[in-house]
Design a protein around this motif. Structure first.
Motif, PDB file in Angstrom:
ATOM      1  N   GLN A  96     -14.984   3.206  31.094  1.00 22.99           N
ATOM      2  CA  GLN A  96     -15.297   3.632  32.462  1.00 22.99           C
ATOM      3  C   GLN A  96     -14.366   2.971  33.478  1.00 22.99           C
ATOM      4  OE1 GLN A  96     -16.837   1.547  34.975  1.00 22.99           O
ATOM      5  NE2 GLN A  96     -16.952   3.188  36.480  1.00 22.99           N
ATOM      6  N   ALA A  97     -14.107   1.685  33.306  1.00 23.84           N
ATOM      7  CA  ALA A  97     -13.271   0.966  34.266  1.00 23.84           C
ATOM      8  C   ALA A  97     -11.837   1.489  34.265  1.00 23.84           C
ATOM      9  CB  ALA A  97     -13.285  -0.534  33.959  1.00 23.84           C
ATOM     10  N   ASP A  98     -11.379   1.998  33.121  1.00 22.36           N
ATOM     11  CA  ASP A  98     -10.008   2.484  33.008  1.00 22.36           C
ATOM     12  C   ASP A  98      -9.922   4.009  32.957  1.00 22.36           C
ATOM     13  OD1 ASP A  98      -8.912  -0.031  33.110  1.00 22.36           O
ATOM     14  OD2 ASP A  98      -8.788  -0.288  30.943  1.00 22.36           O
ATOM     15  N   SER A  99     -10.993   4.688  33.347  1.00 24.17           N
ATOM     16  CA  SER A  99     -10.989   6.158  33.458  1.00 24.17           C
ATOM     17  C   SER A  99     -10.622   6.828  32.137  1.00 24.17           C
ATOM     18  CB  SER A  99     -10.017   6.612  34.560  1.00 24.17           C
ATOM     19  OG  SER A  99     -10.302   5.970  35.775  1.00 24.17           O
ATOM     20  N   SER A 100     -11.313   6.425  31.086  1.00 22.43           N
ATOM     21  CA  SER A 100     -11.112   7.002  29.763  1.00 22.43           C
ATOM     22  C   SER A 100     -12.415   7.650  29.302  1.00 22.43           C
ATOM     23  CB  SER A 100     -10.674   5.916  28.777  1.00 22.43           C
ATOM     24  OG  SER A 100     -10.339   6.467  27.529  1.00 22.43           O
ATOM     25  N   ALA A 101     -12.308   8.724  28.529  1.00 18.95           N
ATOM     26  CA  ALA A 101     -13.480   9.553  28.238  1.00 18.95           C
ATOM     27  C   ALA A 101     -13.827   9.584  26.753  1.00 18.95           C
ATOM     28  CB  ALA A 101     -13.233  10.976  28.726  1.00 18.95           C
ATOM     29  N   PHE A 102     -15.100   9.471  26.447  1.00 21.64           N
ATOM     30  CA  PHE A 102     -15.611   9.862  25.138  1.00 21.64           C
ATOM     31  C   PHE A 102     -17.101  10.167  25.272  1.00 21.64           C
ATOM     32  CE2 PHE A 102     -16.024   5.179  24.991  1.00 21.64           C
ATOM     33  CZ  PHE A 102     -17.275   4.965  24.417  1.00 21.64           C
ATOM     34  N   LEU A 103     -17.632  10.928  24.307  1.00 21.31           N
ATOM     35  CA  LEU A 103     -19.036  11.299  24.307  1.00 21.31           C
ATOM     36  C   LEU A 103     -19.790  10.317  23.424  1.00 21.31           C
ATOM     37  CD1 LEU A 103     -21.299  13.293  25.099  1.00 21.31           C
ATOM     38  CD2 LEU A 103     -20.757  14.575  23.020  1.00 21.31           C
ATOM     39  N   ALA A 104     -20.662   9.523  24.028  1.00 20.36           N
ATOM     40  CA  ALA A 104     -21.438   8.528  23.302  1.00 20.36           C
ATOM     41  C   ALA A 104     -22.798   9.126  22.954  1.00 20.36           C
ATOM     42  CB  ALA A 104     -21.607   7.265  24.138  1.00 20.36           C
ATOM     43  N   ILE A 105     -22.959   9.561  21.697  1.00 15.86           N
ATOM     44  CA  ILE A 105     -24.241  10.099  21.240  1.00 15.86           C
ATOM     45  C   ILE A 105     -25.064   8.937  20.713  1.00 15.86           C
ATOM     46  CG2 ILE A 105     -25.376  11.728  19.678  1.00 15.86           C
ATOM     47  CD1 ILE A 105     -22.683  13.237  19.523  1.00 15.86           C
ATOM     48  N   THR A 106     -26.160   8.651  21.386  1.00 15.72           N
ATOM     49  CA  THR A 106     -27.034   7.553  20.980  1.00 15.72           C
ATOM     50  C   THR A 106     -28.377   8.121  20.547  1.00 15.72           C
ATOM     51  OG1 THR A 106     -27.756   7.252  23.286  1.00 15.72           O
ATOM     52  CG2 THR A 106     -25.919   5.908  22.528  1.00 15.72           C
ATOM     53  N   ALA A 107     -28.982   7.472  19.575  1.00 15.80           N
ATOM     54  CA  ALA A 107     -30.294   7.907  19.103  1.00 15.80           C
ATOM     55  C   ALA A 107     -31.391   7.125  19.822  1.00 15.80           C
ATOM     56  CB  ALA A 107     -30.407   7.701  17.599  1.00 15.80           C
ATOM     57  N   ASN A 108     -32.572   7.712  19.872  1.00 17.70           N
ATOM     58  CA  ASN A 108     -33.720   7.036  20.470  1.00 17.70           C
ATOM     59  C   ASN A 108     -34.960   7.321  19.640  1.00 17.70           C
ATOM     60  OD1 ASN A 108     -35.310   5.605  22.440  1.00 17.70           O
ATOM     61  ND2 ASN A 108     -33.781   6.169  23.981  1.00 17.70           N
ATOM     62  N   VAL A 109     -36.069   6.728  20.032  1.00 13.87           N
ATOM     63  CA  VAL A 109     -37.300   6.854  19.248  1.00 13.87           C
ATOM     64  C   VAL A 109     -37.895   8.248  19.435  1.00 13.87           C
ATOM     65  CG1 VAL A 109     -37.726   4.387  19.430  1.00 13.87           C
ATOM     66  CG2 VAL A 109     -38.749   5.922  21.120  1.00 13.87           C
ATOM     67  N   PRO A 110     -38.769   8.704  18.526  1.00 15.04           N
ATOM     68  CA  PRO A 110     -39.359  10.042  18.652  1.00 15.04           C
ATOM     69  C   PRO A 110     -40.143  10.199  19.960  1.00 15.04           C
ATOM     70  CG  PRO A 110     -39.766   9.131  16.458  1.00 15.04           C
ATOM     71  CD  PRO A 110     -39.201   8.021  17.290  1.00 15.04           C
ATOM     72  N   THR A 111     -40.072  11.377  20.547  1.00 11.86           N
ATOM     73  CA  THR A 111     -40.761  11.610  21.826  1.00 11.86           C
ATOM     74  C   THR A 111     -42.268  11.405  21.710  1.00 11.86           C
ATOM     75  OG1 THR A 111     -40.835  13.986  21.345  1.00 11.86           O
ATOM     76  CG2 THR A 111     -39.003  13.200  22.675  1.00 11.86           C
ATOM     77  N   SER A 112     -42.836  11.678  20.544  1.00 11.09           N
ATOM     78  CA  SER A 112     -44.282  11.502  20.377  1.00 11.09           C
ATOM     79  C   SER A 112     -44.703  10.042  20.412  1.00 11.09           C
ATOM     80  CB  SER A 112     -44.738  12.141  19.051  1.00 11.09           C
ATOM     81  OG  SER A 112     -44.088  11.507  17.960  1.00 11.09           O
ATOM     82  N   GLN A 113     -43.723   9.149  20.301  1.00 10.96           N
ATOM     83  CA  GLN A 113     -44.039   7.720  20.308  1.00 10.96           C
ATOM     84  C   GLN A 113     -43.556   7.016  21.573  1.00 10.96           C
ATOM     85  OE1 GLN A 113     -42.379   6.105  16.684  1.00 10.96           O
ATOM     86  NE2 GLN A 113     -43.728   7.299  15.355  1.00 10.96           N
ATOM     87  N   TRP A 114     -43.062   7.765  22.525  1.00 11.07           N
ATOM     88  CA  TRP A 114     -42.564   7.157  23.758  1.00 11.07           C
ATOM     89  C   TRP A 114     -43.644   6.310  24.436  1.00 11.07           C
ATOM     90  CZ3 TRP A 114     -39.084  11.108  26.887  1.00 11.07           C
ATOM     91  CH2 TRP A 114     -37.889  11.291  26.181  1.00 11.07           C
ATOM     92  N   ASN A 115     -43.222   5.167  24.907  1.00  5.26           N
ATOM     93  CA  ASN A 115     -44.063   4.246  25.674  1.00  5.26           C
ATOM     94  C   ASN A 115     -45.188   3.629  24.848  1.00  5.26           C
ATOM     95  OD1 ASN A 115     -44.249   2.925  28.186  1.00  5.26           O
ATOM     96  ND2 ASN A 115     -46.052   4.121  28.736  1.00  5.26           N
ATOM     97  N   ARG A 116     -45.044   3.655  23.508  1.00  4.89           N
ATOM     98  CA  ARG A 116     -46.029   3.002  22.638  1.00  4.89           C
ATOM     99  C   ARG A 116     -45.414   1.788  21.945  1.00  4.89           C
ATOM    100  NH1 ARG A 116     -49.455   7.209  19.178  1.00  4.89           N
ATOM    101  NH2 ARG A 116     -50.837   5.378  19.162  1.00  4.89           N
ATOM    102  N   ALA A 117     -44.225   1.428  22.351  1.00  9.86           N
ATOM    103  CA  ALA A 117     -43.500   0.287  21.785  1.00  9.86           C
ATOM    104  C   ALA A 117     -43.253   0.427  20.290  1.00  9.86           C
ATOM    105  CB  ALA A 117     -44.225  -1.022  22.080  1.00  9.86           C
ATOM    106  N   PRO A 118     -42.781   1.593  19.839  1.00 12.91           N
ATOM    107  CA  PRO A 118     -42.399   1.695  18.431  1.00 12.91           C
ATOM    108  C   PRO A 118     -41.140   0.878  18.163  1.00 12.91           C
ATOM    109  CG  PRO A 118     -41.682   3.644  19.583  1.00 12.91           C
ATOM    110  CD  PRO A 118     -42.479   2.838  20.571  1.00 12.91           C
ATOM    111  N   PHE A 119     -40.783   0.809  16.918  1.00 13.35           N
ATOM    112  CA  PHE A 119     -39.622   0.038  16.469  1.00 13.35           C
ATOM    113  C   PHE A 119     -38.386   0.391  17.295  1.00 13.35           C
ATOM    114  CE2 PHE A 119     -36.344  -0.461  12.907  1.00 13.35           C
ATOM    115  CZ  PHE A 119     -36.272  -1.842  13.034  1.00 13.35           C
ATOM    116  N   GLN A 120     -37.859  -0.609  18.009  1.00 14.70           N
ATOM    117  CA  GLN A 120     -36.588  -0.549  18.735  1.00 14.70           C
ATOM    118  C   GLN A 120     -36.631   0.307  20.012  1.00 14.70           C
ATOM    119  OE1 GLN A 120     -33.698   0.511  15.673  1.00 14.70           O
ATOM    120  NE2 GLN A 120     -33.493  -1.637  15.061  1.00 14.70           N
ATOM    121  N   GLU A 121     -37.799   0.555  20.579  1.00 15.75           N
ATOM    122  CA  GLU A 121     -37.844   1.247  21.875  1.00 15.75           C
ATOM    123  C   GLU A 121     -37.651   0.242  23.012  1.00 15.75           C
ATOM    124  OE1 GLU A 121     -40.664   4.188  24.634  1.00 15.75           O
ATOM    125  OE2 GLU A 121     -41.618   2.748  23.279  1.00 15.75           O
ATOM    126  N   ALA A 122     -36.863   0.621  24.009  1.00 11.26           N
ATOM    127  CA  ALA A 122     -36.788  -0.120  25.272  1.00 11.26           C
ATOM    128  C   ALA A 122     -37.795   0.535  26.220  1.00 11.26           C
ATOM    129  CB  ALA A 122     -35.384  -0.040  25.843  1.00 11.26           C
TER     130      ALA A 122
END
Length: 592
Positions: free
Chosen positions: A91-117
């Protein structure tokens, strides 16, 4: 409409966008995406380094060389939390890539499953990367993916390039929905905005009337692929050029009007020209603190009285640090073509070149003074090697089409000061964020982007020990990169700062064992990975080793012992308030 899994939708989109690589690390959160890539392995290749930061730097460097983005893939929690360093660097040097990140299942959102922020918001990884991406998308259903992917691809490379995050919940990779078949994506049109005709006339008049004109070029010239137009303008007006590191090579730095880098560790002629120019045309450069001597008047710039014309694709950069006399939010190449067209119609070019003749004579004198000052070090044969001899050895051996990838550290100061890039997109730097690991890792992405060109990373001993697993990746995927490890047994740049500002006291910056300098044997370490390894301590040995490494066409490490007690010759300053700013070691600042 075709019923497809979310992961298949993503894979198809990447293929349609002609993205050749995904640099990805496995995790439980992204196994569905990995399975989709397995199915399409003949159309898009997964390369799996041993650390997520490495994957991001590889993608960043790939874009800087190819000017086409690739993607990264990381899992939820710690996997993606390792990515912000490389996102911030890009970002600081104006370079581009698509960062695909995984997250926890939507059915478990806000229940503090493994590795949820979840402290402030459910599945909140996008907040982690928010400062470092142009946008973070978090599609929570499969039917949301096509829109998010299309917007991500467009956003990455339009305007000022930058990374984009696509954060995908676990279930969205696996669930199915009816998704429209769009077919291959047509070639994306690029809008190149220009300046108003009257503004072009005003800029032309300023340049023609100037007695001491100067160009300052940055990464925007590289990204706009405006090397041809820049060179034509320089030759037409005979106007000298100073540059930031990410602009190096857009004008062949052996050109008689190329003055090199400006700033604390720049060249004397560049800083003298910056201090004294009366009209400055800045193209795609940010006026960061290191290329501006921390904005202290008289050291690198004097604005005013210098009249600044600033052209940048990002309106937010106009006037950030210096108020422009004329500010233009536009594409650099378009504006250069407009200026060249205006100069073709002008009858004052010859008069303008004659008017600035004395200016070029002054610059030639400053260049001679500087070259006489630095010349003895370039023939020094002492061991361990002087830094100047390392730069010279790499410069002498590197072919014209070679790609140099620098990491962050003391070595980078020397390469900024003395390297002469011949072509654009062939000197890569972590400039704005100065991320250790960029050069160590990025050389792999650079080599993949241009396999026919040698790719050499010059990296510090400290930075190399942060991500040495790049060697395993180079062997696994047969990427013949070369690493020159600048072995000075220290975090040398910070040790220099301690010595300069704290009375010679140092702590935590030298690598010691029992009071003696200590480092691993980097050549032996390389050989343990199956990589070529040579240890050198003399300039002639380094030249021969680098020739051997490039000719071998295999991954190679050169452990180069460098004298760590030779500080670069500063010609500007770099202020860290409230510490007193250091004065130049060569030349003196000039007050208007």
């Amino acid at each position: 409409m075709t019923r497809r899994k979310g992961a298949d939708v993503i894979a198809q989109s990447l293929i349609d966008e002609r993205i050749p690589y995904v640099f990805g690390i496995c995790g439980h959160g992204n196994v569905g995406m990995l399975d989709a890539l397995y199915e399409r392995g003949d159309e898009i290749k997964l390369i799996s380094p041993r650390h997520e930061q490495i994957a991001g730097h590889m993608a960043d460097a790939y874009f800087r060389v190819a000017h086409r983005p690739v993607a990264t893939l990381t899992s939820c929690g710690p996997g993606s939390a390792n990515l912000p360093m490389s996102l911030a660097c890009a970002q600081a040097d104006s370079s581009a890539f698509l960062a695909i990140t995984a997250n926890v299942p939507t059915s478990q959102w806000n229940r503090a499953p493994f590795q949820e922020a979840y402290q402030h918001y459910q599945a909140d990884f996008p907040s982690v990367v928010r400062p470092f991406v142009k946008r973070s998308f978090q599609p929570s259903r499969v039917d949301m993916l096509p829109t998010a992917l299309r917007q991500s691809m467009n956003l990455m490379t339009t305007g000022r390039p930058g990374p984009v995050n696509l954060d995908v919940p676990y279930n969205v990779f696996q669930e199915e929905d009816d998704v429209a078949d769009t077919g291959p994506v047509p070639q994306r049109s690029v809008t190149r905005t220009g300046a108003d005709a009257a503004v072009v006339e005003d800029i032309t008049r300023l340049l023609l009337d100037a007695e001491r004109p100067l160009l300052f070029i940055g990464h925007g010239v590289t990204l706009s692929e405006a090397s041809t137009e820049l060179t034509a303008l320089v030759d037409r007006l005979e106007v000298p050029v100073v540059m930031s590191p990410n602009g190096m090579g857009t004008l062949d730095m052996t050109h008689e009007l190329s003055l090199g880098f400006i700033g604390r560790n720049g060249t004397y002629a560049a800083n003298q020209a910056g201090r004294r120019c009366d009209v400055l045309l800045t193209l795609g450069a940010r006026f960061d603190d290191r290329s501006s001597s921390s904005w202290v008047p008289g050291y690198s710039w004097n604005m005013p009285p210098t009249k600044l014309v600033q052209v940048d694709i990002d309106p937010a950069e106009l006037g950030r640090n210096y108020q422009p006399h004329i500010g233009v939010a536009a594409d650099v190449r378009t504006v250069l073509r407009q200026l060249l067209g205006e100069l073709e119609r002008s009858e004052q070019v010859a008069v303008a070149r004659a008017r600035s003749g004395k200016w070029r004579q002054d610059i030639a004198g400053w260049r001679r003074e500087w070259e006489e000052h630095i010349a003895p070090a370039f023939t020094d044969e002492s061991s361990p090697m002087r830094p100047e001899r390392v730069v010279k050895a790499v410069q002498d051996v590197m072919p014209e089409d070679g790609i140099l990838v620098c990491d962050s550290g003391q070595h980078h100061n020397w390469f900024m000061q003395f390297w002469k890039a011949r072509r654009p997109q062939q000197m890569l730097n972590t400039w704005g964020y100065s991320a250790m690991g960029f050069g160590v890792s990025g050389v792999l992405g650079a080599k993949l982007a241009r396999p026919e060109s040698p790719a050499v990373a010059v990296v510090g001993d400290g930075g190399f020990t942060m991500t040495p697993s790049v060697l395993a990746t180079a062997v696994e995927y047969d990427i013949p990169a070369v690493w020159v490890v600048w072995n000075n047994y220290a975090w040398g740049a910070i040790r220099d700062l301690q010595h300069g500002s704290f009375g010679g006291r140092e702590i935590g910056t030298s690598f010691l064992r029992g009071g003696e300098p200590y480092n691993p044997d980097f050549a032996a370490l390389a050989r343990s990975y199956g990589v070529g390894g040579i240890r050198v301590s003399k300039p002639g040995e380094l030249s021969a080793a680098l020739e051997e490494a490039i000719a071998a066409n295999r991954p190679f490490v050169i452990d180069a012992e460098v004298d760590g007690h030779v500080p670069p010759t500063s010609v500007g300053t770099w202020e860290l308030p409230p510490l007193p700013r250091p004065e130049p070691k060569f030349g003196a600042p000039w007050q208007p």
